[in-house]
Write a protein that holds these residues in place. Sequence first.
Motif, mmCIF file in Angstrom:
data_model
loop_
_atom_site.group_PDB
_atom_site.id
_atom_site.type_symbol
_atom_site.label_atom_id
_atom_site.label_comp_id
_atom_site.label_asym_id
_atom_site.label_seq_id
_atom_site.Cartn_x
_atom_site.Cartn_y
_atom_site.Cartn_z
ATOM 1 N N ALA A 150 37.278 41.278 44.902
ATOM 2 C CA ALA A 150 37.024 40.014 44.205
ATOM 3 C C ALA A 150 37.592 38.804 44.934
ATOM 4 C CB ALA A 150 37.586 40.074 42.784
ATOM 5 N N TRP A 190 37.690 46.543 41.271
ATOM 6 C CA TRP A 190 37.142 45.348 41.902
ATOM 7 C C TRP A 190 38.088 44.155 41.843
ATOM 8 C CZ3 TRP A 190 33.129 46.731 44.582
ATOM 9 C CH2 TRP A 190 32.263 47.732 44.113
ATOM 10 N N PHE A 191 38.876 44.065 40.779
ATOM 11 C CA PHE A 191 39.594 42.828 40.498
ATOM 12 C C PHE A 191 41.117 42.931 40.491
ATOM 13 C CE2 PHE A 191 35.401 42.331 38.616
ATOM 14 C CZ PHE A 191 35.059 41.039 38.967
ATOM 15 N N ARG A 207 36.909 34.092 48.902
ATOM 16 C CA ARG A 207 37.027 33.749 47.490
ATOM 17 C C ARG A 207 38.477 33.490 47.091
ATOM 18 N NH1 ARG A 207 32.403 37.523 47.182
ATOM 19 N NH2 ARG A 207 33.824 39.285 47.238
ATOM 20 N N ALA A 221 37.610 36.199 35.690
ATOM 21 C CA ALA A 221 36.223 36.675 35.659
ATOM 22 C C ALA A 221 35.753 36.892 34.223
ATOM 23 C CB ALA A 221 36.106 37.968 36.457
ATOM 24 N N LEU A 276 41.107 39.233 37.243
ATOM 25 C CA LEU A 276 40.263 39.898 36.240
ATOM 26 C C LEU A 276 40.114 39.004 35.016
ATOM 27 C CD1 LEU A 276 38.728 42.296 35.053
ATOM 28 C CD2 LEU A 276 40.933 43.291 34.386
ATOM 29 N N PRO A 314 45.755 39.289 41.776
ATOM 30 C CA PRO A 314 44.996 40.449 41.289
ATOM 31 C C PRO A 314 45.875 41.460 40.565
ATOM 32 C CG PRO A 314 44.317 39.892 43.520
ATOM 33 C CD PRO A 314 45.531 39.063 43.219
ATOM 34 N N TRP A 334 30.343 38.002 39.174
ATOM 35 C CA TRP A 334 31.342 37.361 40.032
ATOM 36 C C TRP A 334 30.737 37.011 41.399
ATOM 37 C CZ3 TRP A 334 36.208 35.625 39.114
ATOM 38 C CH2 TRP A 334 37.073 35.430 40.186
ATOM 39 N N GLN A 335 29.997 37.933 41.974
ATOM 40 C CA GLN A 335 29.357 37.680 43.258
ATOM 41 C C GLN A 335 28.318 36.564 43.151
ATOM 42 O OE1 GLN A 335 28.280 41.974 43.836
ATOM 43 N NE2 GLN A 335 29.110 41.643 45.877
ATOM 44 N N TRP A 363 31.103 42.591 38.011
ATOM 45 C CA TRP A 363 31.216 42.448 39.458
ATOM 46 C C TRP A 363 30.023 41.688 40.033
ATOM 47 C CZ3 TRP A 363 33.699 41.633 43.497
ATOM 48 C CH2 TRP A 363 33.266 41.986 44.779
#
Length: 369
Positions: A177, A169-170, A182, A199, A196, A190, A228-229, A225
């Motif tokens: 992410a 994801w990151f 974003r 986050a 990461l 990343p 983060w959203q 995740w």
Amino acid sequence: MKIALHSIKVAELIAGFEDKAEEGVRGYGGRLNIRPPYQREFIYGEKQRNEVINTVRKNFPLNTMYWVKLGDDSFELMDGQQRTISICQYVQNDFSIEIDGTPKNFGNLTENKRQEILNYELSVYMCEGTEDEKLDWFKIINIAGKPLTDQELRNAIFTGPWLANAKRWFSKTGAPAVQEGRDKLVNGSPIRQEVLETALDWISGGKIENYMSAHQHDKDAQELWQYWQSVFDWVKRVFPKQDSARAKLMKGMPWGSFYNKHKDGKFNAADLENRIIELIDDDEVDSKKGIYEYLLTGNTRTLSLRVFDEKMKQKVYAKQKGNCPICTKHYDLHEMEADHIVPWSAGGKTTEENCQLLCKLDNRTKSGK
């Protein structure tokens, strides 16, 4: 730790080479894990990548690589990922390099030139030891060259299914992410693990190692995740205008920290937008980036409001004849502080007419400092 030097031909290295992105990269007949969890993503630029191939092609010595021998006759690549992937990708015809003014991939070379590359011998130290010894050695050999970031070192310690999923994801180029705008609000790369790290810093309140230790063996990183959203969904609701001009003010702010403290607050997006416009146009506000934090916290320090300069202070001091208007005592200039008669919050400006000099005690008592 046992360390032994071996010669590995490129033909052996590239045998069975597979790059399955998040699922991993393997070579050496499937026995070499080229990208274990503690490794970086591929970060070589075109020039660096091409120089690796030119070094091999000209039979110049390439820097020594380090593999860790595992108990099942397989290996993890400890150091040399960038060089290894460059070689494997070239032999797979993934890119070309310029040779004598002409771009050529591996398949364009003559048979004898291809064999020279395949027969090139790489110097590989194969290491055996405990997990702690492996990680200590990993840190030592990475002191030279491009230093590891703090998060890359944490990844080396807290390997497991949680980290593998979090990196999906990151930690990839164009990672989810940093999609959907974003990337305009978050600093960092990343692939250098900076997103990461951001986050983790937000969700853990700065206790990243504690969080990673607690979740190391989780099957996935869905909690991180989803958090983060949630952060950026909240930012979008509270501050919906995020065009390129606004993004310059919003980028790099600690949105997760704001979310943690203020997610339950009652904010009217339309009222906030009107206030943002006023503050951007206010010449008294020196730090426009501090506007968002000010609107959430009410702390005027984030705005870096204009202050009275020395020339103005001297003129007001002379008018007051060195006397504090509150206690009426006389002070030297350095014993006094400039104060807005009408505060900024009530529309006061940083002008000579709106300036008074107070003794430090009265000024700090007046302002509640």
